[in-house]
Design an enzyme around this catalytic site. Structure first.
Site, mmCIF file in Angstrom:
data_model
loop_
_atom_site.group_PDB
_atom_site.id
_atom_site.type_symbol
_atom_site.label_atom_id
_atom_site.label_comp_id
_atom_site.label_asym_id
_atom_site.label_seq_id
_atom_site.Cartn_x
_atom_site.Cartn_y
_atom_site.Cartn_z
ATOM 1 N N HIS A 168 52.985 84.238 42.248
ATOM 2 C CA HIS A 168 52.189 83.736 43.208
ATOM 3 C C HIS A 168 52.578 82.562 43.918
ATOM 4 O O HIS A 168 53.515 81.924 43.334
ATOM 5 C CB HIS A 168 50.504 83.577 42.611
ATOM 6 C CG HIS A 168 50.558 82.469 41.635
ATOM 7 N ND1 HIS A 168 50.961 82.432 40.366
ATOM 8 C CD2 HIS A 168 50.127 81.007 41.730
ATOM 9 C CE1 HIS A 168 50.872 81.394 39.598
ATOM 10 N NE2 HIS A 168 50.461 80.683 40.537
ATOM 11 N N ASP A 170 50.569 78.912 44.969
ATOM 12 C CA ASP A 170 49.216 78.538 44.772
ATOM 13 C C ASP A 170 47.938 78.191 45.752
ATOM 14 O O ASP A 170 48.424 78.161 46.931
ATOM 15 C CB ASP A 170 49.315 76.800 44.242
ATOM 16 C CG ASP A 170 50.114 76.999 42.845
ATOM 17 O OD1 ASP A 170 49.886 77.938 42.107
ATOM 18 O OD2 ASP A 170 50.887 75.871 42.661
ATOM 19 N N HIS A 317 56.005 81.441 42.095
ATOM 20 C CA HIS A 317 56.145 81.134 40.524
ATOM 21 C C HIS A 317 55.275 81.876 39.955
ATOM 22 O O HIS A 317 54.491 82.704 40.398
ATOM 23 C CB HIS A 317 56.185 79.524 40.459
ATOM 24 C CG HIS A 317 54.783 79.118 40.828
ATOM 25 N ND1 HIS A 317 54.202 78.927 41.980
ATOM 26 C CD2 HIS A 317 53.609 78.862 39.920
ATOM 27 C CE1 HIS A 317 53.170 78.513 41.755
ATOM 28 N NE2 HIS A 317 52.627 78.445 40.874
ATOM 29 N N ARG A 333 48.346 69.796 36.534
ATOM 30 C CA ARG A 333 48.701 70.155 37.766
ATOM 31 C C ARG A 333 47.933 69.318 38.716
ATOM 32 O O ARG A 333 46.724 69.331 38.812
ATOM 33 C CB ARG A 333 48.656 71.690 37.894
ATOM 34 C CG ARG A 333 49.230 72.160 39.290
ATOM 35 C CD ARG A 333 49.066 73.699 39.458
ATOM 36 N NE ARG A 333 47.893 73.725 40.597
ATOM 37 C CZ ARG A 333 47.628 74.750 40.797
ATOM 38 N NH1 ARG A 333 47.864 76.183 40.253
ATOM 39 N NH2 ARG A 333 46.556 74.990 41.964
HETATM 40 O O1 LIG Z 1 52.185 77.202 33.584
HETATM 41 C C1 LIG Z 1 52.978 77.483 34.479
HETATM 42 O O2 LIG Z 1 54.233 77.482 33.989
HETATM 43 C C2 LIG Z 1 52.755 77.299 35.724
HETATM 44 C C3 LIG Z 1 51.227 77.712 36.129
HETATM 45 C C4 LIG Z 1 50.975 77.703 37.699
HETATM 46 O O3 LIG Z 1 50.864 78.850 38.110
HETATM 47 C C5 LIG Z 1 50.754 76.469 38.261
HETATM 48 O O4 LIG Z 1 50.503 75.476 37.675
HETATM 49 O O5 LIG Z 1 50.340 76.445 39.460
HETATM 50 FE FE LIG Z 2 50.653 78.219 40.277
#
Ligand SMILES: O=C(O)CCC(=O)C(=O)O
Ligand SMILES: [Fe+2]
Length: 366
Positions: A168, A170, A317, A333
């Site tokens: 995806h 974000d 990602h 995040r």
């Molecule tokens: O935990 C992760 O490696 C990424 C998770 C994710 O998709 C994000 O933090 O946007």
């Molecule tokens: Fe993400």
């Protein structure tokens, strides 16, 4: 957080104490809160991208760094010797431009805490406050990344799924989705828990010219169904109603001017104007193109206290959930939002622009 503390001057109630998320994650386990409050719909805003003030040479970052190296030819750069907690404004501008060009930038051994990360994030755009995910007390603009063995939901969910379904970019269901995202992992399992990124520029560039032409100008519907479903499964209150958005299938990046593919399995539901079967077939092809695109992916091995800064407008990602028996993984995040995605038909692809610039440079040398 309200605390009662006795000092030599008496009792101070309502004293503010900073949360140490790493300690909480290690000692307490799941610490997030899921308040049952209603948020109003997000409002449109004019995005002023600080990357527009970035120096093409990124001198403020590169001249101060101990080491800078690229991780793959098309995306990913790692920088050593710079603390994100200490960035000057010019360094922030250069970072925004670098992330737009390289997709994702990594900084190891970072001392930045969640409060400083929130401040840094605000520099890049209004921070997204998520509709459902748990957050640290008092920090609704922070997403806790914490899906370990103490969280019964995730291992069970992934028993019947594989990570490639979750590629995806974000929050693309929002009208103005994420620009940069900052993610710090401060607890990492001894093995596993890598993250994969893919370049949306190169995903576009590796399609044939007729396919590129067909996709340009098309639009797709994005929705947050996957988050709604997760909230429902876990009895989590939906704090803001989810919206659907329509975005271009090929998007022009405002800083580089390059074209990137902008659909992904996480949130893209259908292509506007195609019939159901056509849309399904085309999206399935594009999703496979991304998840199988090893030529334009990078798989990152985290070390404790690494921060990744990526640009969601030109990358995809995918988190890998292979570590449940190996150890705990935690991070936080911050998600600055950016412009409403758009497509300019005269924009160039990354390869085209770089080739033209290289040709110009060799002309000038003659
Ligand atoms: O935990 C992760 O490696 C990424 C998770 C994710 O998709 C994000 O933090 O946007
Ligand atoms: Fe993400």
């Amino acid at each position: 957080m309200a605390l009662k503390t006795t000092t030599s001057f008496g009792t101070i109630s309502e004293q503010f104490q900073k949360l140490d998320l790493k300690a909480l994650a290690k000692q307490k386990g799941l610490y997030q809160v899921f308040p049952t409050v209603h948020y109003p719909p997000l409002e449109a805003f004019k995005h002023n991208d600080p990357g527009k003030l970035g120096d093409p040479k990124k001198a403020s970052l590169f001249d101060k760094a101990e080491k800078v190296f690229d991780l793959t030819p098309t995306l990913g750069t790692e920088i050593h010797g710079i603390q994100l907690s200490q960035l000057t404004n010019q360094q922030k501008n250069d970072l925004a431009l670098l992330a737009a060009e390289r997709g994702v930038v990594f900084f190891r051994d970072q001392d930045i805490d969640v409060y400083e990360a929130v401040e840094l994030g605000k520099y890049f755009g209004p921070l997204h406050v998520h509709n459902t995910t748990g957050h640290p007390e008092g920090l609704p603009e922070v997403i806790s990344i914490f899906y370990d063995e103490t969280n019964p939901e995730t291992p069970k969910y992934f028993e019947s799924r594989s990570a490639d379904e979750a590629w995806h970019s974000d929050i693309t269901y929002e009208s103005q989705p994420a620009g940069l995202t900052l993610l710090k992992l401060d607890v990492v399992p001894p093995i596993g828990g890598d993250t994969i990124w893919a370049s949306a520029y190169e995903a576009y560039d590796r399609l044939s010219a007729p396919m590129q032409k067909f996709l340009e100008g098309l639009e797709a519907v994005h929705d947050g169904q996957v988050h709604q479903d997760r909230a429902k499964r876990n009895g989590i209150f939906i704090r803001r109603d989810f919206v659907d958005s329509i975005h271009p299938v090929v998007r022009t990046h405002p800083l580089t001017g390059w074209k990137g593919l902008f659909v992904q399995p996480g949130f893209t539901k259908r292509i506007v104007g195609l019939n159901h079967k056509e849309s399904r077939l085309l999206l399935d092809f594009l999703f496979k193109h991304i998840s199988g695109g090893h030529d334009f992916q990078l798989r990152f091995k985290w070390t404790e206290d690494t921060v990744a800064v990526w640009d969601n407008r030109c990358t995809f990602h995918c988190a890998i959930f292979d570590y449940f028996s190996s150890g705990r993984r935690h991070g936080f995040r911050i998600t600055p939002t950016a412009e409403k995605p758009y497509f300019v038909s005269s924009s160039k692809s990354r390869r085209q622009d770089l080739a033209e610039k290289a040709a110009l440079a060799s002309e000038e040398k003659k």
